[in-house]
Design a protein around this motif. Structure first.
Motif, PDB file in Angstrom:
ATOM      1  N   LEU A 252       0.931  -1.280   0.162  1.00 51.69           N
ATOM      2  CA  LEU A 252       0.329   0.067   0.148  1.00 51.69           C
ATOM      3  C   LEU A 252       0.916   1.561   0.204  1.00 51.69           C
ATOM      4  CD1 LEU A 252      -3.224   1.762   0.278  1.00 51.69           C
ATOM      5  CD2 LEU A 252      -2.595   1.333   2.484  1.00 51.69           C
ATOM      6  N   GLY A 253       2.016   0.765   0.550  1.00 56.13           N
ATOM      7  CA  GLY A 253       2.981   2.301   0.234  1.00 56.13           C
ATOM      8  C   GLY A 253       3.312   2.761  -0.689  1.00 56.13           C
ATOM      9  N   ALA A 254       4.204   1.685  -1.665  1.00 60.20           N
ATOM     10  CA  ALA A 254       4.282   1.478  -2.799  1.00 60.20           C
ATOM     11  C   ALA A 254       3.264   2.270  -3.520  1.00 60.20           C
ATOM     12  CB  ALA A 254       4.779   0.562  -2.806  1.00 60.20           C
ATOM     13  N   VAL A 255       2.459   1.628  -3.750  1.00 59.04           N
ATOM     14  CA  VAL A 255       0.943   2.406  -4.360  1.00 59.04           C
ATOM     15  C   VAL A 255       0.579   3.883  -4.134  1.00 59.04           C
ATOM     16  CG1 VAL A 255      -1.366   2.380  -4.866  1.00 59.04           C
ATOM     17  CG2 VAL A 255       0.193   0.624  -4.744  1.00 59.04           C
ATOM     18  N   LEU A 256       0.722   3.978  -3.145  1.00 57.87           N
ATOM     19  CA  LEU A 256       0.442   5.607  -2.094  1.00 57.87           C
ATOM     20  C   LEU A 256       0.946   6.464  -3.074  1.00 57.87           C
ATOM     21  CD1 LEU A 256      -0.703   4.930   0.981  1.00 57.87           C
ATOM     22  CD2 LEU A 256      -1.977   5.658  -1.665  1.00 57.87           C
ATOM     23  N   LEU A 257       2.781   5.708  -2.728  1.00 58.20           N
ATOM     24  CA  LEU A 257       4.497   7.064  -3.597  1.00 58.20           C
ATOM     25  C   LEU A 257       4.178   7.284  -4.261  1.00 58.20           C
ATOM     26  CD1 LEU A 257       6.768   7.888  -3.123  1.00 58.20           C
ATOM     27  CD2 LEU A 257       8.077   6.359  -3.615  1.00 58.20           C
ATOM     28  N   PHE A 258       3.591   6.102  -5.988  1.00 55.43           N
ATOM     29  CA  PHE A 258       3.467   6.221  -7.338  1.00 55.43           C
ATOM     30  C   PHE A 258       2.190   7.111  -7.778  1.00 55.43           C
ATOM     31  CE2 PHE A 258       0.589   4.047 -10.550  1.00 55.43           C
ATOM     32  CZ  PHE A 258       1.305   4.512 -11.423  1.00 55.43           C
ATOM     33  N   LEU A 259       1.398   6.627  -7.229  1.00 58.14           N
ATOM     34  CA  LEU A 259       0.166   7.696  -7.586  1.00 58.14           C
ATOM     35  C   LEU A 259       0.475   9.368  -7.307  1.00 58.14           C
ATOM     36  CD1 LEU A 259      -2.747   5.761  -6.239  1.00 58.14           C
ATOM     37  CD2 LEU A 259      -1.583   6.057  -8.588  1.00 58.14           C
ATOM     38  N   LEU A 260       1.198   9.492  -5.789  1.00 56.65           N
ATOM     39  CA  LEU A 260       1.390  10.884  -5.129  1.00 56.65           C
ATOM     40  C   LEU A 260       2.815  11.257  -6.311  1.00 56.65           C
ATOM     41  CD1 LEU A 260       1.334  13.136  -3.303  1.00 56.65           C
ATOM     42  CD2 LEU A 260       3.728  11.830  -1.996  1.00 56.65           C
ATOM     43  N   LEU A 261       3.469  10.715  -7.344  1.00 57.66           N
ATOM     44  CA  LEU A 261       4.360  11.432  -8.136  1.00 57.66           C
ATOM     45  C   LEU A 261       3.552  11.417  -8.875  1.00 57.66           C
ATOM     46  CD1 LEU A 261       7.235   8.807  -7.074  1.00 57.66           C
ATOM     47  CD2 LEU A 261       7.526  11.054  -6.280  1.00 57.66           C
ATOM     48  N   VAL A 262       2.572  10.890  -9.575  1.00 55.42           N
ATOM     49  CA  VAL A 262       1.820  10.858 -10.629  1.00 55.42           C
ATOM     50  C   VAL A 262       0.744  11.813 -11.079  1.00 55.42           C
ATOM     51  CG1 VAL A 262       0.171   9.728 -12.319  1.00 55.42           C
ATOM     52  CG2 VAL A 262       2.184   8.399 -11.693  1.00 55.42           C
ATOM     53  N   PHE A 263       0.823  12.473  -9.290  1.00 52.48           N
ATOM     54  CA  PHE A 263      -0.167  13.401  -9.528  1.00 52.48           C
ATOM     55  C   PHE A 263       0.696  14.565  -9.550  1.00 52.48           C
ATOM     56  CE2 PHE A 263      -3.731  11.130  -9.056  1.00 52.48           C
ATOM     57  CZ  PHE A 263      -5.560  11.678  -9.038  1.00 52.48           C
ATOM     58  N   ALA A 264       1.787  14.363  -8.723  1.00 52.80           N
ATOM     59  CA  ALA A 264       2.534  15.546  -8.059  1.00 52.80           C
ATOM     60  C   ALA A 264       3.865  16.579  -9.466  1.00 52.80           C
ATOM     61  CB  ALA A 264       3.327  15.656  -7.556  1.00 52.80           C
ATOM     62  N   LEU A 265       4.116  15.060 -10.455  1.00 47.50           N
ATOM     63  CA  LEU A 265       4.604  15.873 -11.928  1.00 47.50           C
ATOM     64  C   LEU A 265       4.330  15.167 -12.357  1.00 47.50           C
ATOM     65  CD1 LEU A 265       7.960  13.243  -9.933  1.00 47.50           C
ATOM     66  CD2 LEU A 265       7.402  15.234  -9.574  1.00 47.50           C
ATOM     67  N   SER A 266       3.171  15.301 -13.047  1.00 49.20           N
ATOM     68  CA  SER A 266       2.789  14.749 -14.866  1.00 49.20           C
ATOM     69  C   SER A 266       2.613  16.168 -14.763  1.00 49.20           C
ATOM     70  CB  SER A 266       1.370  14.272 -13.866  1.00 49.20           C
ATOM     71  OG  SER A 266       0.515  14.096 -13.760  1.00 49.20           O
ATOM     72  N   ASP A 267       2.489  17.010 -15.812  1.00 52.05           N
ATOM     73  CA  ASP A 267       1.797  18.053 -15.926  1.00 52.05           C
ATOM     74  C   ASP A 267       0.241  18.184 -17.282  1.00 52.05           C
ATOM     75  OD1 ASP A 267       2.916  17.365 -19.073  1.00 52.05           O
ATOM     76  OD2 ASP A 267       4.236  17.931 -18.894  1.00 52.05           O
ATOM     77  N   ARG A 268       0.470  19.328 -17.842  1.00 47.22           N
ATOM     78  CA  ARG A 268      -1.086  19.480 -18.843  1.00 47.22           C
ATOM     79  C   ARG A 268      -0.825  18.355 -19.674  1.00 47.22           C
ATOM     80  NH1 ARG A 268      -1.942  25.802 -19.714  1.00 47.22           N
ATOM     81  NH2 ARG A 268       0.434  25.129 -20.372  1.00 47.22           N
ATOM     82  N   ARG A 269       0.309  18.082 -20.599  1.00 43.15           N
ATOM     83  CA  ARG A 269       0.497  17.368 -21.927  1.00 43.15           C
ATOM     84  C   ARG A 269      -0.312  15.511 -20.976  1.00 43.15           C
ATOM     85  NH1 ARG A 269       5.639  16.737 -24.400  1.00 43.15           N
ATOM     86  NH2 ARG A 269       6.626  17.718 -22.124  1.00 43.15           N
TER      87      ARG A 269
END
Length: 459
Positions: A252-269
């Motif tokens: 669960l910690g691995a998934v939460l880190l993954f989702l947080l990074l995707v949300f934080a680092l993704s740009d508008r494209r």
């Protein structure tokens, strides 16, 4: 283009395999039994040579239905220990069989398979330099090598985009299959869908099912961001719900880190703000209502656990590995030694019920030392990070964030040698291969988009 004529290959190989197996059965029955997994792998490769997409279904089906675990239970119930050993061997050789089939039909991939080469170098050092016989037998080293390289062997093969795309999507179904079939057969008494602590396990055990869920969330996120189709939200949400039900904390910690990074680092494209808001309002809030009880159960293990329960015995077993690393820090004890340094008769180990390190950094450091551990994990990072340099932004972001989640998970579970590793790194390999094949088309689309923009600006 095929590199070997299929009719001639199938006829000759099948004839040689069957003849050799029959002769071995007459001369040495025990040797014939030992050769059975290899013969099964050969037959699997031949069977799916003409229909490689079925090989993807075989891989997903075997792991989704927990073939190794089911055969282990048959052995425990009196069918004989050989059945369990055969199950473990079959699930490890299936990736080799599929990779061999793809290489024969389509040739070899142009990218370098760094993790496989790193494990091969560690095995050579273990055999030539280290006193492997004092810690582990040659057979134990070979089994460890096969188990360690099986997750990466598919990366050797070339294949059309449709095969890699099918594998990238099919891995999402592994925990769903395990959960659905586990619930269906639960009333029959053949298998319990929950363990003794009421942690959901499907056809697997809770940690293994959770490991498959981690890969499923990675894969579902990638497919959603590539086309923003609702079905991937549904499948990803199902995998997340199953993960909550297992109450496994490290996954669960691995998934939460993954989702947080995707949300934080993704740009508008990659992930437009509107899509993020739609996901938050239309997906996360309803999911919080539906999955709320499962989330409460999962968080309860974080909040209320104390002492032994916090680490599930890791605080007891990790000192064994730390002491072994301190005694031989540079090159370790040889491949496979990490499974043998703990005394299974130790009362504390018997209480835990497992002699596994539940930490791949410690296990690899015992096997290969700090030098070998750095080589192996460095090769995995180079394989994924380097393989995403010239691919589409979506694939690059998701695969690199998934790598971060996988590296975190490796610090608390066995993620490189278990069956969950085969699915996870087969997905990495398939996603990298698909991204490489799409690279020319993506460049053409970008060039066309820029040309249209310049024309519009000039007009």
């Amino acid at each position: 283009m095929r590199t070997v004529p299929p009719a001639l290959l199938t006829a000759l190989t099948a004839l040689l395999a069957i003849t050799g197996l029959l002769m071995a059965a007459i001369v040495a029955p025990q040797a014939a039994l030992a050769l059975l997994p290899a013969a099964a792998a050969l037959m699997i490769a031949l069977l799916f040579y003409e229909a490689p997409l079925l090989a993807v279904g075989l891989l997903v089906g075997c792991y989704g239905l927990a073939l190794d675990a089911q055969l282990d239970m048959m052995a425990a119930s009196g069918a004989g220990g050989g059945v369990g050993m055969l199950g473990s061997a079959v699930v490890k050789v299936i990736p080799f069989a599929i990779a061999a089939m793809l290489c024969l039909r389509y040739g070899f991939a142009p990218a370098i398979n760094w993790p496989f080469l790193a494990f091969t170098l560690v095995a050579v050092v273990s055999l030539v330099i280290l006193p492997i016989g004092r810690i582990s037998t040659f057979g134990e080293m070979v089994r460890s090598f096969v188990g360690s390289t099986a997750p990466f062997v598919l990366a050797f093969a070339a294949a059309p985009r449709r095969i890699w795309s099918a594998l990238c999507k099919a891995v999402v179904l592994v925990p769903v299959i395990s959960a659905a079939v586990g619930i269906l057969i639960w009333p029959t008494g053949l298998h319990d869908a929950f363990d003794q602590n009421w942690r959901f396990q499907g056809l697997h055990s809770p940690p293994f099912l959770a490991g498959f869920c981690v890969t499923a969330v990675f894969a579902a996120t990638l497919e959603y961001l590539r086309g923003f189709r609702t079905r991937w939200l549904v499948l990803g949400g199902a995998a997340l719900g199953i993960l909550f039900a297992t109450q496994a904390r490290a996954p669960l910690g691995a998934v939460l880190l993954f989702l947080l990074l995707v949300f934080a680092l993704s740009d508008r494209r990659v992930f437009p703000l509107k899509r993020k808001l739609d996901l938050a309002m239309g997906g996360m809030l309803p999911a919080a209502v539906v999955l709320g009880p499962l989330l409460v159960l999962a968080l309860d293990r974080f909040i209320n656990a104390e002492g032994y329960e916090v680490f599930s015995g890791r605080d007891v077993i990790w000192p064994y590995f730390v002491e072994a690393i301190e005694n031989r820090p540079l090159l370790g004890y040889g491949l496979g030694a990490g499974k043998l340094i703990v005394d299974p008769e130790d009362p504390q180990i018997r209480l835990i019920g497992s002699s596994a390190a539940h930490n791949e950094y410690l296990r690899i450091a015992v096997d290969a030392g700090i030098v070998g551990g750095a080589l192996i994990f460095g090769s995995i990072i180079a394989w994924v990070w380097g393989g995403t340099r010239r691919v589409a932004a979506t694939d690059r972001l998701v695969l690199r964030c998934a790598l971060a989640g996988a590296l975190l998970h490796a610090g608390f579970d066995s993620t490189l040698i278990a069956s969950t590793a085969v699915m996870q790194f087969s997905w990495f390999g398939a996603a990298l291969a698909r991204a490489r094949l799409e690279r020319p088309a993506s460049r053409d689309r970008e060039a066309l988009r820029e040309a249209l923009a310049r024309r519009a600006a000039g007009g």
